[in-house]
Design a protein around this motif. Structure first.
Motif, PDB file in Angstrom:
ATOM      1  N   VAL A   1       0.756  -1.262   0.131  1.00 42.81           N
ATOM      2  CA  VAL A   1       0.022   0.083   0.035  1.00 42.81           C
ATOM      3  C   VAL A   1       0.767   1.169   0.041  1.00 42.81           C
TER       4      VAL A   1
ATOM      5  N   VAL B   1       0.710   5.557  -0.076  1.00 44.69           N
ATOM      6  CA  VAL B   1       0.038   6.871  -0.374  1.00 44.69           C
ATOM      7  C   VAL B   1       0.662   7.736  -1.142  1.00 44.69           C
TER       8      VAL B   1
ATOM      9  N   TYR C   1      -3.652   2.672   8.127  1.00 48.40           N
ATOM     10  CA  TYR C   1      -3.313   3.944   7.807  1.00 48.40           C
ATOM     11  C   TYR C   1      -4.365   5.083   8.745  1.00 48.40           C
TER      12      TYR C   1
ATOM     13  N   PHE D   1      -4.237   6.316  -2.611  1.00 44.63           N
ATOM     14  CA  PHE D   1      -3.868   5.166  -2.411  1.00 44.63           C
ATOM     15  C   PHE D   1      -3.549   4.338  -3.828  1.00 44.63           C
TER      16      PHE D   1
ATOM     17  N   LYS E   1      -6.318   1.053  -7.000  1.00 40.27           N
ATOM     18  CA  LYS E   1      -6.078   2.389  -6.602  1.00 40.27           C
ATOM     19  C   LYS E   1      -7.235   2.833  -6.026  1.00 40.27           C
TER      20      LYS E   1
END
Length: 166
Positions: A67, A69, A94, A104, A117
């Motif tokens: 994952v 960000v 998160y 993401f 995503k």
């Protein structure tokens, strides 16, 4: 100290905590977890059906993935050499610590272009309506009392009861 008084105090404190700090943990992808979706827009459709607030968390469960960000530009490109956040432990949590948009993506090559995503919009915290200066002048103490938050009132009530019970 009597046992019943302790239970009453603990109940009041837990109620106060629940009223003040109600954060939600969202499970991304539900039972199937964070994986390449069947449709490219699955994650964004899911995100759009939820209301995210500051201090909520999103939880990602996955196998052999990651994952990230990233910025909006990196999200659009499905690539990031320097993500804002990265985790690949299979159990990522998160915290959404501010209002605004969070982007993401999966860090596994080829997953993001296939729809793994998501954009999450975190809402601005609700603020109580503030009385105008004219209203304060006209209503005096009543207008000032309206500006006191419910959390402050609850804290005062719990403190009073704690003193009263002990």
């Amino acid at each position: 100290m009597e046992t019943s008084k302790v239970f009453v105090l603990l109940f009041l404190l837990s109620t106060f905590h629940f009223l003040v700090a109600t954060c939600i943990q969202f499970e991304v992808g539900g039972k199937s977890g964070w994986e390449v979706p069947k449709s490219k827009d699955d994650y964004n459709q899911w995100a759009s059906t939820n209301r995210f607030k500051v201090n909520d968390t999103v939880h990602f469960s996955y196998k052999e993935d990651s994952v990230m960000v990233v910025t909006e530009d990196e999200y659009d490109k499905c690539h990031s050499a320097r993500p804002i956040f990265f985790n690949n432990n299979g159990n990522t949590e998160y915290k959404l610590a501010r209002p605004g948009l969070f982007y993401f993506i999966s860090g596994v090559k080829g997953h993001c272009p296939r729809g793994q995503k998501m954009i999450i919009k975190v809402l601005e915290p609700a603020s109580p309506p503030q009385p105008s200066i004219d209203s304060q002048k006209k209503n005096g103490a009543a207008a000032m009392a309206a500006a006191v938050s419910s959390a402050t009132v609850m804290l005062c009530v719990v403190s009073f009861l704690a003193v009263f019970l002990f």
